[in-house]
Design a protein around this motif. Sequence first.
Motif, PDB file in Angstrom:
ATOM      1  N   UNK A  45      -0.336  -6.828  -6.586  1.00  0.00           N
ATOM      2  CA  UNK A  45       0.683  -7.281  -5.521  1.00  0.00           C
ATOM      3  C   UNK A  45       0.775  -6.267  -4.375  1.00  0.00           C
ATOM      4  N   UNK A  46       0.376  -7.009  -3.314  1.00  0.00           N
ATOM      5  CA  UNK A  46       0.219  -6.130  -2.057  1.00  0.00           C
ATOM      6  C   UNK A  46       1.666  -5.901  -1.677  1.00  0.00           C
ATOM      7  N   UNK A  47       2.617  -6.498  -1.822  1.00  0.00           N
ATOM      8  CA  UNK A  47       3.784  -6.353  -1.084  1.00  0.00           C
ATOM      9  C   UNK A  47       4.953  -6.423  -2.329  1.00  0.00           C
ATOM     10  N   UNK A  48       6.139  -5.657  -1.921  1.00  0.00           N
ATOM     11  CA  UNK A  48       7.219  -5.820  -2.817  1.00  0.00           C
ATOM     12  C   UNK A  48       7.776  -7.232  -3.285  1.00  0.00           C
ATOM     13  N   UNK A  49       8.652  -7.328  -4.439  1.00  0.00           N
ATOM     14  CA  UNK A  49       9.116  -8.722  -4.940  1.00  0.00           C
ATOM     15  C   UNK A  49       9.832  -9.097  -3.764  1.00  0.00           C
ATOM     16  N   UNK A  50      10.476  -8.121  -3.291  1.00  0.00           N
ATOM     17  CA  UNK A  50      11.511  -8.565  -1.947  1.00  0.00           C
ATOM     18  C   UNK A  50      10.968  -9.289  -0.981  1.00  0.00           C
ATOM     19  N   UNK A  51       9.626  -8.930  -0.688  1.00  0.00           N
ATOM     20  CA  UNK A  51       8.870  -9.705   0.462  1.00  0.00           C
ATOM     21  C   UNK A  51       8.320 -10.815   0.147  1.00  0.00           C
ATOM     22  N   UNK A  52       8.115 -11.048  -1.098  1.00  0.00           N
ATOM     23  CA  UNK A  52       7.754 -12.347  -1.932  1.00  0.00           C
ATOM     24  C   UNK A  52       8.752 -13.356  -1.605  1.00  0.00           C
ATOM     25  N   UNK A  53       9.968 -13.048  -2.016  1.00  0.00           N
ATOM     26  CA  UNK A  53      11.283 -13.523  -2.169  1.00  0.00           C
ATOM     27  C   UNK A  53      11.451 -14.144  -0.655  1.00  0.00           C
ATOM     28  N   UNK A  54      11.342 -13.184   0.305  1.00  0.00           N
ATOM     29  CA  UNK A  54      11.718 -13.763   1.750  1.00  0.00           C
ATOM     30  C   UNK A  54      10.713 -14.779   2.161  1.00  0.00           C
ATOM     31  N   UNK A  55       9.541 -14.601   1.874  1.00  0.00           N
ATOM     32  CA  UNK A  55       8.545 -15.492   2.150  1.00  0.00           C
ATOM     33  C   UNK A  55       8.973 -17.131   1.503  1.00  0.00           C
ATOM     34  N   UNK A  56       9.316 -16.925   0.186  1.00  0.00           N
ATOM     35  CA  UNK A  56       9.703 -18.063  -0.711  1.00  0.00           C
ATOM     36  C   UNK A  56      10.896 -18.817   0.324  1.00  0.00           C
ATOM     37  N   UNK A  57      11.927 -17.909   0.512  1.00  0.00           N
ATOM     38  CA  UNK A  57      13.170 -18.463   0.886  1.00  0.00           C
ATOM     39  C   UNK A  57      12.853 -19.255   2.395  1.00  0.00           C
ATOM     40  N   UNK A  58      12.005 -18.664   3.254  1.00  0.00           N
ATOM     41  CA  UNK A  58      11.623 -19.122   4.624  1.00  0.00           C
ATOM     42  C   UNK A  58      10.786 -20.459   4.336  1.00  0.00           C
ATOM     43  N   UNK A 329      -8.206 -11.899   2.994  1.00  0.00           N
ATOM     44  CA  UNK A 329      -7.863 -11.352   1.646  1.00  0.00           C
ATOM     45  C   UNK A 329      -6.367 -11.123   1.666  1.00  0.00           C
ATOM     46  N   UNK A 330      -5.689 -10.395   2.631  1.00  0.00           N
ATOM     47  CA  UNK A 330      -4.123 -10.325   2.358  1.00  0.00           C
ATOM     48  C   UNK A 330      -3.307 -11.322   2.186  1.00  0.00           C
ATOM     49  N   UNK A 331      -3.726 -12.576   2.788  1.00  0.00           N
ATOM     50  CA  UNK A 331      -3.198 -13.837   2.474  1.00  0.00           C
ATOM     51  C   UNK A 331      -3.273 -14.268   1.119  1.00  0.00           C
ATOM     52  N   UNK A 368     -15.601  -9.151   0.035  1.00  0.00           N
ATOM     53  CA  UNK A 368     -14.185  -8.904   0.514  1.00  0.00           C
ATOM     54  C   UNK A 368     -13.410 -10.130  -0.209  1.00  0.00           C
ATOM     55  N   UNK A 369     -13.690 -11.139   0.004  1.00  0.00           N
ATOM     56  CA  UNK A 369     -12.747 -12.145  -0.566  1.00  0.00           C
ATOM     57  C   UNK A 369     -12.944 -12.305  -2.257  1.00  0.00           C
ATOM     58  N   UNK A 370     -14.042 -12.081  -2.719  1.00  0.00           N
ATOM     59  CA  UNK A 370     -14.112 -12.359  -4.272  1.00  0.00           C
ATOM     60  C   UNK A 370     -13.132 -11.484  -4.748  1.00  0.00           C
ATOM     61  N   UNK A 371     -13.276 -10.080  -4.276  1.00  0.00           N
ATOM     62  CA  UNK A 371     -12.702  -8.933  -4.860  1.00  0.00           C
ATOM     63  C   UNK A 371     -11.031  -9.292  -4.857  1.00  0.00           C
ATOM     64  N   UNK A 372     -10.702  -9.841  -3.538  1.00  0.00           N
ATOM     65  CA  UNK A 372      -9.346 -10.061  -3.730  1.00  0.00           C
ATOM     66  C   UNK A 372      -8.761 -11.189  -4.609  1.00  0.00           C
ATOM     67  N   UNK A 373      -9.911 -12.227  -4.707  1.00  0.00           N
ATOM     68  CA  UNK A 373      -9.786 -13.385  -5.594  1.00  0.00           C
ATOM     69  C   UNK A 373      -9.302 -12.890  -6.866  1.00  0.00           C
ATOM     70  N   UNK A 374     -10.255 -12.154  -7.555  1.00  0.00           N
ATOM     71  CA  UNK A 374      -9.930 -11.589  -8.915  1.00  0.00           C
ATOM     72  C   UNK A 374      -8.704 -10.620  -8.954  1.00  0.00           C
ATOM     73  N   UNK A 375      -8.423  -9.773  -7.945  1.00  0.00           N
ATOM     74  CA  UNK A 375      -7.346  -8.828  -8.197  1.00  0.00           C
ATOM     75  C   UNK A 375      -6.037  -9.677  -7.956  1.00  0.00           C
TER      76      UNK A 375
END
Length: 517
Positions: A45-58, A329-331, A368-375
């Motif tokens: 998980x690249x960002x903390x839970x708070x960042x995930x929640x922020x995106x969710x709420x927006x 990959x980040x997205x 670049x993309x398959x590594x991100x997809x797996x992780x």
Amino acid sequence: MSETGTASGQAIGGRRGGGRLGRKALRGAPTLSFPTLVRKIPVYQMVPDEAVELIHQESLSILEEVGCEFRDDEAIAIWKAAGADVTDTRVRIDRALLMELVSKVPSEFTLHARNPERTVRVGGDNSIFIPMYGAPYVRDLDNNRRYGTLADLNNFHKLAYMAPPLHSSSSIICEPMDIPVPKRHLHIIHSALKYSDKPFMGIVTSKDRAEDTMEMAGIVFGKEFVKDNPVLVSITNCNSPLVWDATMLDAMKVYARHNQPLILAPFALCGASTSASAVGAVAQVNAEALAGVAFTQLVRPDSPQIYGQFMVTVDMKTGAPMGGTPEAAQMMYLMGALARKYRLPWRTSGFHVGSKLNDAQAGYESNMLMHAAILAGANYIWHSAGWLEAGLTCGYSKFATDCEQLVGWYKYAGGLSFDDFKEALAAIREVGPAGHFLGTQHTLDHFESAFFMPSMMDFNSFEQWNAEGAKDHDTRGREKARAMLGDYEEPKLDEGIAEALKDFVARREERLPDTVN
């Protein structure tokens, strides 16, 4: 088959993964198929839970305040009946209603194949690999770029069947451009069902074509069985920004009513159809995907669905889509975190690239993309074989080399094994300083399975490589694809079913025009 696969397949995911059995599989043993990949490594998980929640709420705020267009009268009526705020085709969805609907989607489901040994599990810790979809061109066995034909499509379905790490035959791996458009879908589905016994994908370009797909699935699996059991997956794309059009909605209604899973995936060219911001793009795409997921639950509550995305960045100098970029990959990591929050199976893309050839650029972009997809913990990893030129071309060489790389990703995602750790330590004590391990019993027992040893990558000396023709990776890939096709043996359908399929195609063709009005 159980969701863990056949006995021979189970070894791939465990101690012997990617070794002798993996190489035997790539030599073209048509009876071997890898089971569902059960990931044994942690997600990242690249960002903390708070960042995930922020995106969710927006994302929820976007759907409440801006809304999403549903350009279909029946869809609008369905949303009105559910209590959404509807103005013309604009639907604004209260967050409580939205999340109530999203929560109805099963977190996992079984995707049935016509051969039960190819049946797979989607969701949770499971990942499956699916070849590309939709290319009008092929890069053929002679390295020429040309329009795809039905013969090419047949070949790619054969290759998908022959490739053990692929779990599906997709459907429109390449467009059979020699078949009239109104009749093309019949030959696509017939090819997928005839030349492979793995799960496949449906047609979404019209309501009638979706219904034809279900009729053909009913012939193979039984009409009663396909009423409730997933046997195919279909892709529906939201037109970013924030539009679900009538064609996609028609397909969604057909498949959801039959309890067949859809991929609800916005097609986003980030910087063009989204803002020029990775996190902003994810907030928008998440809103679009959730709106589609929610709609399916109004059509048929509790139907299995796949939360999805197709997000590529745009070259801001030319407008061209770019494949394996760090932002893509980040997205992917962000979408994976959101999918886990919602407990939804989710789709992303694996080896999708902008390169025109199976070259170094294609390799860099792919991994670049398959590594991100797996992780990121993706469940339905699409475009995992063949993709070139931003999806305009399917390459025979790329298809073969991608499949070999998938064997390596199987081993990577399967985690480390400590099964022979004590034996390995004993070998160290046996050899001692300044010795070698080539003759130890541990090496003799494990040399075929200890490491991933790809056959299409050359690790020999320059002199040996030169003596063997100085072949590059692209050439070896074409040779491998040709050899696989030479080894192909058709997984026969029941004679009565095969005749019924042919008869259905013939009868429907008689009623369809050769040109689009």
